[in-house]
Design a protein around this motif. Structure first.
Motif, mmCIF file in Angstrom:
data_model
loop_
_atom_site.group_PDB
_atom_site.id
_atom_site.type_symbol
_atom_site.label_atom_id
_atom_site.label_comp_id
_atom_site.label_asym_id
_atom_site.label_seq_id
_atom_site.Cartn_x
_atom_site.Cartn_y
_atom_site.Cartn_z
ATOM 1 N N GLU A 88 -0.965 4.567 10.382
ATOM 2 C CA GLU A 88 -0.914 5.803 11.168
ATOM 3 C C GLU A 88 -1.976 5.862 12.257
ATOM 4 O O GLU A 88 -1.814 6.576 13.243
ATOM 5 C CB GLU A 88 -1.037 7.030 10.256
ATOM 6 C CG GLU A 88 -2.299 7.099 9.427
ATOM 7 C CD GLU A 88 -2.324 8.328 8.532
ATOM 8 O OE1 GLU A 88 -1.454 9.210 8.700
ATOM 9 O OE2 GLU A 88 -3.209 8.417 7.660
ATOM 10 N N SER A 89 -3.077 5.127 12.091
ATOM 11 C CA SER A 89 -4.100 5.092 13.145
ATOM 12 C C SER A 89 -4.999 3.875 12.947
ATOM 13 O O SER A 89 -5.165 3.370 11.831
ATOM 14 C CB SER A 89 -4.940 6.368 13.139
ATOM 15 O OG SER A 89 -5.667 6.488 11.934
ATOM 16 N N THR A 140 -0.470 -2.833 14.341
ATOM 17 C CA THR A 140 -0.048 -1.864 15.358
ATOM 18 C C THR A 140 0.333 -0.574 14.650
ATOM 19 O O THR A 140 0.871 -0.606 13.535
ATOM 20 C CB THR A 140 1.174 -2.398 16.140
ATOM 21 O OG1 THR A 140 0.846 -3.664 16.713
ATOM 22 C CG2 THR A 140 1.573 -1.423 17.247
ATOM 23 N N VAL A 141 0.021 0.548 15.270
ATOM 24 C CA VAL A 141 0.419 1.842 14.695
ATOM 25 C C VAL A 141 1.929 1.859 14.510
ATOM 26 O O VAL A 141 2.683 1.534 15.418
ATOM 27 C CB VAL A 141 -0.020 3.006 15.614
ATOM 28 C CG1 VAL A 141 0.559 4.323 15.109
ATOM 29 C CG2 VAL A 141 -1.537 3.098 15.670
ATOM 30 N N GLY A 142 2.368 2.222 13.312
ATOM 31 C CA GLY A 142 3.791 2.233 12.993
ATOM 32 C C GLY A 142 4.201 1.079 12.103
ATOM 33 O O GLY A 142 5.290 1.102 11.516
ATOM 34 N N ASP A 143 3.346 0.056 11.999
ATOM 35 C CA ASP A 143 3.648 -1.087 11.131
ATOM 36 C C ASP A 143 3.764 -0.644 9.675
ATOM 37 O O ASP A 143 3.016 0.223 9.214
ATOM 38 C CB ASP A 143 2.549 -2.152 11.217
ATOM 39 C CG ASP A 143 2.581 -2.936 12.516
ATOM 40 O OD1 ASP A 143 3.566 -2.783 13.269
ATOM 41 O OD2 ASP A 143 1.621 -3.678 12.781
ATOM 42 N N THR A 144 4.703 -1.239 8.952
ATOM 43 C CA THR A 144 4.804 -1.020 7.510
ATOM 44 C C THR A 144 4.039 -2.134 6.814
ATOM 45 O O THR A 144 4.261 -3.320 7.101
ATOM 46 C CB THR A 144 6.271 -1.021 7.040
ATOM 47 O OG1 THR A 144 6.966 0.061 7.680
ATOM 48 C CG2 THR A 144 6.365 -0.844 5.527
ATOM 49 N N ASP A 199 -0.585 5.692 6.031
ATOM 50 C CA ASP A 199 0.089 6.858 5.462
ATOM 51 C C ASP A 199 0.915 6.391 4.271
ATOM 52 O O ASP A 199 1.840 5.591 4.413
ATOM 53 C CB ASP A 199 0.985 7.487 6.530
ATOM 54 C CG ASP A 199 1.760 8.696 6.011
ATOM 55 O OD1 ASP A 199 1.522 9.098 4.853
ATOM 56 O OD2 ASP A 199 2.599 9.226 6.758
ATOM 57 N N ARG A 213 2.716 3.204 6.013
ATOM 58 C CA ARG A 213 2.840 2.991 7.462
ATOM 59 C C ARG A 213 1.481 3.188 8.117
ATOM 60 O O ARG A 213 0.772 4.150 7.825
ATOM 61 C CB ARG A 213 3.849 3.984 8.044
ATOM 62 C CG ARG A 213 4.115 3.823 9.545
ATOM 63 C CD ARG A 213 5.050 4.921 10.028
ATOM 64 N NE ARG A 213 4.430 6.229 9.856
ATOM 65 C CZ ARG A 213 3.574 6.772 10.728
ATOM 66 N NH1 ARG A 213 3.217 6.091 11.819
ATOM 67 N NH2 ARG A 213 3.065 7.955 10.511
#
Length: 316
Positions: free
Chosen positions: A219-220, A256-260, A229, A217
């Motif tokens: 994370e930044s 985007t932050v949170g993308d898998t 992550d 994922r």
């Protein structure tokens, strides 16, 4: 010489040797001078609730009262001191009135403890301590007979709200502050835990084979790339040049932050994981959505190869 006579001779020689050794020890003890204020060590030969008795290799034994053994409130003479232990103390009296030398471990700690603590700090020695009590914003523990403070922020990798759960526990700590003038000793368990966690993660990183496809994922996002992550405390960097086939000015154009995301491990040099989303995309098989769209197109559209079919979509 018969076996019986030989055995008797050996026994006599052994007895003579032991007697000479005892005599040598007694002779050495008779020449030894012990003064009040000396810091000396001895072997525990008796443990009682009222205190302990030490063999100093001297003509007189030493006694240390329980209250002179430690300032630690959790200290128990019967539980913490055993016959055969070596204790160090300061000579308080050469004769306590009963022919014994009176000593104090507490005074010895004040004399030598701070120097040892300074050495522990310089050498980054890992010490095992037992937490004595919970106090405001942390806990206390004793090292070399000196009371130390462990802030709540230094008890674990994450901040600890309830410090009472640590009372009585044994922790591995390092000395981070020593100030004998201010009687200030600060310890840290977090420092040791961080080092062990880094060793654990470095081992896991060393087991990752370059070329492996991983999922994580985002994370930044940074101007130079994206951190992903990967779980279990592992994180990898996708350089901006390894995010997409097209040239990007910034990672946020496609991420985007949170993308898998799926990525290929490029290398694990210097215990850092370098990833490539671009390489994973190049090597990926068509996903389920792509296959579904292809199937719908094939079933709904007839594929023609005539000149009419080729020109049908052109506007002249």
């Amino acid at each position: 010489m018969s076996e019986e006579k030989k055995g008797i001779a050996d026994a006599e020689n052994s007895t003579t040797t032991e007697t000479m050794a005892d005599y040598a020890r007694e002779l050495e003890a008779s020449f030894r001078t012990i003064r009040e204020g000396d810091v000396i060590s001895g072997t525990v030969i008796d443990v009682r609730e009222t205190g302990v008795t030490l063999d100093l290799g001297y003509y007189a034994p030493a006694v240390i009262k329980t209250e002179d053994l430690s300032k630690d409130p959790s200290f128990s003479v019967l539980a913490d001191i055993h016959v055969g232990d070596t204790l160090e103390g300061t000579v308080v009296k050469r004769d306590d009135g009963a022919g014994n030398i009176q000593m104090s471990c507490v005074e010895a700690a004040e004399t030598l403890g701070w120097d040892r603590l300074k050495q522990y700090q310089e050498e980054k020695t890992i010490l095992k301590i037992k937490v004595s009590e919970s106090v405001n914003q942390g806990v206390t523990a004793y090292v070399e007979g000196i009371r130390g403070f462990i802030p709540a922020s230094q008890l674990a990798l994450d901040y600890v709200e309830d410090t009472t759960e640590f009372v009585g526990k044994t922790l591995e700590v390092r000395v981070i502050t020593v100030d004998s003038d201010r009687q200030k000793l600060v310890l840290s368990a977090k420092d040791v835990l961080k080092e062990k966690e880094a060793e654990r993660l470095n081992h896991k990183i060393s087991m990752i084979v370059p070329g492996t496809v991983v999922e994580g994922r985002v994370e930044s996002l940074m101007p130079y790339g994206a951190f992903v992550d990967l779980g279990d405390g592992l994180s990898g960097l996708v350089h901006i040049s390894q995010i997409s086939q097209k040239r990007l000015k910034k990672p946020s154009e496609v991420l985007t932050v949170g993308d898998t995301v799926r990525a290929v491990v490029l290398n694990t040099k210097d215990n850092r994981i370098s990833l490539s989303i671009k390489a994973a995309a190049e090597n990926a098989e068509p996903d389920e959505l792509e296959e579904k769209q292809a199937a719908e197109y094939s079933s709904n559209e007839a594929v023609g190869t005539s000149l009419g079919d080729l020109l049908k979509g052109l506007k002249l």
